[in-house]
Structures are given as C-alpha cells and as structure tokens.
Enzyme design. Structure first.
Site, PDB file in Angstrom:
ATOM      1  N   VAL A   1       0.847  -1.196   0.000  1.00 50.19           N
ATOM      2  CA  VAL A   1       0.000   0.000   0.000  1.00 50.19           C
ATOM      3  C   VAL A   1       0.883   1.246   0.000  1.00 50.19           C
ATOM      4  CG1 VAL A   1      -1.889  -1.170   1.191  1.00 50.19           C
ATOM      5  CG2 VAL A   1      -0.109  -0.013   2.526  1.00 50.19           C
TER       6      VAL A   1
ATOM      7  N   VAL B   1       3.323  -2.220   5.706  1.00 54.33           N
ATOM      8  CA  VAL B   1       3.964  -1.998   4.410  1.00 54.33           C
ATOM      9  C   VAL B   1       3.225  -2.740   3.298  1.00 54.33           C
ATOM     10  CG1 VAL B   1       6.060  -2.398   3.048  1.00 54.33           C
ATOM     11  CG2 VAL B   1       6.230  -1.535   5.399  1.00 54.33           C
ATOM     12  N   GLU B   2       2.743  -3.930   3.597  1.00 50.96           N
ATOM     13  CA  GLU B   2       2.163  -4.774   2.551  1.00 50.96           C
ATOM     14  C   GLU B   2       0.694  -4.448   2.307  1.00 50.96           C
ATOM     15  OE1 GLU B   2       3.240  -8.939   2.846  1.00 50.96           O
ATOM     16  OE2 GLU B   2       5.014  -8.428   4.009  1.00 50.96           O
ATOM     17  N   MET B   3      -0.175  -4.772   3.243  1.00 51.71           N
ATOM     18  CA  MET B   3      -1.604  -4.516   3.052  1.00 51.71           C
ATOM     19  C   MET B   3      -2.141  -3.402   3.938  1.00 51.71           C
ATOM     20  SD  MET B   3      -3.252  -8.284   2.399  1.00 51.71           S
ATOM     21  CE  MET B   3      -3.005  -9.139   0.855  1.00 51.71           C
TER      22      MET B   3
END
Length: 468
Positions: free
Chosen positions: A208, A255-257
């Site tokens: 994201v 950091v990811e979702m």
C-alpha cells in the site's frame, strides 16, 4: 628481535608437535578389521551414534570446546570453523531449523565425498579422520540406497477432500480479494500471481502507498506460493509456522496490506460482511463462526494447500519415463547430486525443508554491490545470534519461472543464480558446461496446475470471474 625469535621458535615447535600428531593419526591409528557381514542393526545403530559422538561432536555436538591457544595461533580460524560447522549441521538435530531428511542427506554426502572432517582439523586432532571401517559402520545407518530413495520424489496433486472443497473455494476468492488491504487495492495475488509462477517478478513487492503516496516496498523478494504447503516453516525467516499463520501476516503488515494490529481483523471482517455472497459462503463453511481473522486465514490456507504443480519432466522421469530428461539434463542432475545441491534442495519440492547459511563458503551479498540489506534470516524471528543469515531454502520447483532469485531479488538469470550458489555454497565454480547442464536440469522442474503447463497459465486461468 629476541621476542620475535622466541615466538618463531615456539611456532616451529608447535608445528613439529602438530606434524607428529598428524603422523600418529595417519600411520599409527589404522582402521580396525572390517565389520562382519551380519550385524545386529540395533547394536550397529548404537555403535554409529557412539562414533558420531567420538569424531563429530567436537564441532557438531550440543556443546563444543576448542583449544584457545590453537585458536589464537590460527587467528580465530578454529573457533570460526566450529561455529560454521554447527550452523551447517547439529548432531542433536533441530526440527524447527532442519528436517530429518536433510540431516540424513548431509551425512550421506560427507560419506560419499569424504570431505569431513577438514584436513586442517584432522592435523591437530589425531584420530578424528574417518577410517574405512568408520564409513562402513555409518553406512549401516545412513545407506546410499536410503539416501537415493529419500532424495527425490515426484510431486503429487493435492486435491482437497470433499468436505474441504468449499473451504478451498472460499479461500480462492479471498486470495484474490483486495479488500484485505486498507486501500482495497492489494490482494495476496498481487505479489503471488499464479500466472507468473506464484510470484510477481519484482525484486521487492509493492504494498500500500506510504506517506509520500508511493507504493511501499517489502523487505525481501516474494517467494512463490506454489508447493509451499510442505515447507518446514513459512517466509524466508520462518516467522510463520504454517500456511494459516502465513496468510495472517501480510494483511497486518503496514507496508504490505496496510493494517497493523490483531484487532484490525474486525475492520477487514466488517468490509467483507458487506458482500452477500461471502456472508453466505462463510455461513456454509464455518457456520456460527462467521467471518473473522481466524476463518479468513483458515480458508486461504486451505486454498494454498491445493497449489501443487505435478507433471514436470522431472516428475515423469522419476515415475519411470527415462526419455523425459535429455542427456544434458541427466548430466545436470548428476552434478546436482555430486556437488551436494541435493542435500538441501531435496524432497518433493526440492527445498523448503531447512534453514541454511547463505554464506557457507563465500559472502552472498558480495555479489550484489550496493544492495542494502534489511534481513538476516531466521535470526530476525528467533533473535538468536547462531541463526544469523540462515534463510529457508527455497523450492526449486518451477524455478525457471520464479525469478528474480534469492531473498534479495537481485538476479534474474537462472544460470547466473546457479553460478552464485556454487560460489557461496560449494566454494568453487565449475566449468560453463556444468553450469549449463545444472540449469537445464532445473528448467525441467516446471510443472502443471490444473492440468496446464505453468508457463502457459494466464490470468483468465487462475482469477475468479469478474477479476480477470
């Protein structure tokens, strides 16, 4: 000057003593008579364990000791060698770090190559050399035939049982559902695209957006999702015990979702609860448990367990079709075994069964000038110094499609990755013809998903209707 002369004299005396000890080791301590043809296996097993304790435990045992003076004279080399030895193999075993299969194959490789103990170790430890009788005794426990049977196995399809079918189908939908992310744009398939070998072909996957509005990058390369069910643990650093725990990691990664805390599953569940189809499916599969972080990750794991890729040329060869591999690929397989690659890249998935040092013979990161490291393998999870730079061995199934390689994602060419592995794990780089044959052997690992060759899969083949 007198101090220098005294030091050199002492060093010469030490070398004479070491030389004498080595002479004793090689001349006086000759092998005992051969083992009798008929040996009680229980007794032989106990004898093998006693032998391992006598000749291997100094470096590979539960506790290790070394001569501080010799360590000083060698500039710390003795201590370094022993520490690296324990990183490579422990007699007592550690199933959270290395499977019993890999332990077995490591001993088999040593008995085949006779490359242990190292010459520099036997020189100062008379009697530590493995004699022919020692090898024969250990072979009763670690046989070549047993290693050959265990080393490779064809992949099998993992079709869910009827009662698990709906759970896997629900997981399939969730795997592609971007509502698991804060911006409703990032799904599991964003980084693990099944039409791209279960990866995204990026060095670092995009999550994201951050404060600057740009996608944030993950810390390591995203490994393939195919054939992950048999791994000893999940992620490069092993922080997840199984697929269910792994499925819960990315949604709660800022950091990811984008989400960050366990209670954020309530927000995710609330979004999914606005979808009548999902509400109905969750009710059918989980009943009163409904939609929650627990049931979401359980369904995704059920789907991911179906992601096996049988049907490769190598599978057909293992199943008896000798023509499935050509002469060059067979030569590559032979080299793959003889150089020890198959001690860690073993089992049906050709890997995933242990955590191994990335810098056994040379520093991996030295191959990537300018690369900024942010990951140190298993140590990042366990916080134990002995686990530094132990990374989970990746599967080599479909490896021709899962570039870029290594946790760094810094290499896109498969033969170059093979070259680097020879340097860092074997300590020498063979002829180009050998590198090519090993690469060709690895190219024979590309399998099929739902009956279709993996390299031919398209998004239409793997995405839910409406999301193609």
């Amino acid at each position: 000057m007198k101090k220098l002369i005294s030091y050199l004299f002492g060093l010469a005396v030490l070398l004479l003593i070491v030389g004498g000890m080595a002479l004793v080791s090689w001349v006086v301590l000759q092998p005992a008579p051969p083992l009798p043809e008929r040996v009680d296996m229980a007794k032989a097993d106990a004898m093998a364990q006693e032998l391992l304790s006598a000749k291997c435990a100094a470096c590979h045992g539960a506790t290790t000791e070394y001569n501080s003076f010799i360590n000083f004279v060698t500039g710390g080399l003795l201590r370094s060698d022993i520490e690296n030895a324990r990183r490579g193999w422990k007699m007592e075993g550690d199933p959270a770090v290395r499977s019993g299969l890999v332990d077995y194959l490591k001993v088999d490789h040593v008995l085949r190559t006779r490359n242990m103990p190292p010459t520099q170790y036997t020189i100062v430890h008379p009697g530590s050399r493995l004699t022919p009788q020692d090898v024969a005794l250990l072979r009763l426990r670690f046989s070549e035939q047993g290693a050959a049977r265990r080393r490779f196995a064809p992949l099998a399809a993992n079709d869910p049982a009827p009662e698990q079918m709906m759970r896997a189908q629900l997981g399939f939908l969730l795997y592609h559902d971007a509502r698991l992310s804060t911006n409703n744009q990032v799904s599991c398939s964003s980084c693990h695209d099944m039409s791209l070998g279960g990866t995204d072909h990026k060095a670092k996957s995009e999550g994201v957006p951050g404060a600057d509005g740009k996608p944030q990058l993950g810390g390591v390369n995203a490994p393939t999702v195919f054939n992950a069910a048999g791994h000893i643990r999940q992620f490069w650093d092993g922080r997840a015990a199984d697929l269910k725990e792994q499925a819960g990691g990315p949604p709660l990664n800022p950091v990811e979702m984008g989400y960050a805390a366990p209670e954020d599953w309530e927000d995710i569940s609330a979004k999914l609860s606005q979808d009548p189809l999902l509400v109905s499916l969750f009710a059918h599969v989980y009943g009163e448990r409904g939609i929650s972080g627990d049931t979401i990750t359980d369904a995704i794991a059920a789907f991911e367990r179906t992601l096996t890729t049988p049907g490769s040329a190598f599978d057909r060869f293992l199943q008896g079709d000798d023509s499935a591999l050509d002469a060059e690929q067979k030569a590559g397989m032979k080299a793959f075994v003889s150089y020890g690659c198959a001690t860690c890249h073993a089992g049906p998935a050709l890997g995933g069964l242990s955590f191994e040092p990335i810098n056994r013979k040379a520093e991996l990161r030295a191959h990537f000038p300018g690369y900024e490291e942010g990951a140190y393998g298993l140590q990042d999870f366990t916080k134990k110094a002995e686990h530094r730079d132990l990374f989970r061995v990746p599967t080599l199934r479909n490896v021709a499609l899962t570039y870029p390689y290594f946790h760094t994602g810094a290499v896109r060419d498969l033969q170059e990755a093979v070259r680097i592995m020879f340097d860092t794990q074997v300590g020498s780089i063979p002829a180009e013809s050998t590198l090519r044959s090993v690469t060709r052997f690895l190219e024979a690992q590309t399998g099929c998903f739902r009956g279709k060759p993996l390299q031919n899969l398209t998004k239409d083949d793997v995405a839910p209707m409406g999301k193609k």
